[in-house]
Design an enzyme around this catalytic site. Structure first.
Site, PDB file in Angstrom:
ATOM      1  N   TYR A  86      92.987  22.902 101.933  1.00  0.00           N
ATOM      2  CA  TYR A  86      94.206  22.496 102.632  1.00  0.00           C
ATOM      3  C   TYR A  86      93.859  22.134 104.073  1.00  0.00           C
ATOM      4  O   TYR A  86      94.355  21.158 104.612  1.00  0.00           O
ATOM      5  CB  TYR A  86      95.247  23.631 102.610  1.00  0.00           C
ATOM      6  CG  TYR A  86      95.714  24.008 101.229  1.00  0.00           C
ATOM      7  CD1 TYR A  86      96.649  23.243 100.542  1.00  0.00           C
ATOM      8  CD2 TYR A  86      95.229  25.154 100.602  1.00  0.00           C
ATOM      9  CE1 TYR A  86      97.084  23.596  99.279  1.00  0.00           C
ATOM     10  CE2 TYR A  86      95.656  25.514  99.336  1.00  0.00           C
ATOM     11  CZ  TYR A  86      96.578  24.730  98.677  1.00  0.00           C
ATOM     12  OH  TYR A  86      97.005  25.084  97.416  1.00  0.00           O
ATOM     13  N   CYS A 115      96.330  17.510  92.493  1.00  0.00           N
ATOM     14  CA  CYS A 115      96.526  18.574  93.486  1.00  0.00           C
ATOM     15  C   CYS A 115      95.763  19.841  93.110  1.00  0.00           C
ATOM     16  O   CYS A 115      95.533  20.692  93.975  1.00  0.00           O
ATOM     17  CB  CYS A 115      98.010  18.861  93.701  1.00  0.00           C
ATOM     18  SG  CYS A 115      98.933  19.163  92.195  1.00  0.00           S
TER      19      CYS A 115
END
Length: 150
Positions: A86, A115
């Site tokens: 992230y 993702c």
């Protein structure tokens, strides 16, 4: 909206088409609409799980905020079998890691926009699809990224 479901190793996946583009991929459901795009999308997802496809070549459309679209574009650029954190994406996009995490969690087209390839700095992070983390681990193992989990 036409929808078509297919069985995958991580559960039934239902794809939705709107205006000539894939707009959603959701776990569960039972749909059998038959459009050329949905047939091709299902064929590509099947080939991904068969190990003969590492990227998707489908028209996709996100009805989302500019930041959500930016996060999804960055996720889509992560190659098969590789991961980013992230924090990596936050630096790349010049936005807080929490915004990136929200963008990952709000991704309406998981697997096609991978993702599952986004990890926390010191762990897996979350995953909102399928059975959650178990599905994320299964997808990473499928892509040969399981060594990153040890």
């Amino acid at each position: 909206m036409p929808r078509r479901s297919l069985c995958t190793p991580v559960g039934t996946l239902t794809l939705t088409e709107e205006n000539g583009a894939i707009t959603r991929a959701e776990w569960g459901g039972k749909a059998i609409d038959d459009t050329a795009l949905l047939q091709e999308a299902c064929a590509q997802v099947s080939a991904y799980f068969d190990g003969t496809r590492t990227e998707f070549d489908l028209p996709m459309h996100l009805s989302a905020s500019p930041s959500q679209r930016a996060v999804c574009a960055a996720i889509a650029a992560i190659p098969f079998g590789q991961t980013r954190t992230y924090g990596d994406l936050a630096k790349e996009l010049d936005m807080p890691a929490q915004v990136v995490g929200q963008g990952c969690g709000g991704n309406p087209i998981p697997i096609l926009i991978p993702c599952h390839r986004v990890l926390g700095a010191s762990g897996l992070g979350g995953f909102s699809g399928g059975t959650g983390i178990e599905t994320k681990v299964a997808l990473l193992k499928h892509e040969g990224a399981a060594s990153l989990l040890i």
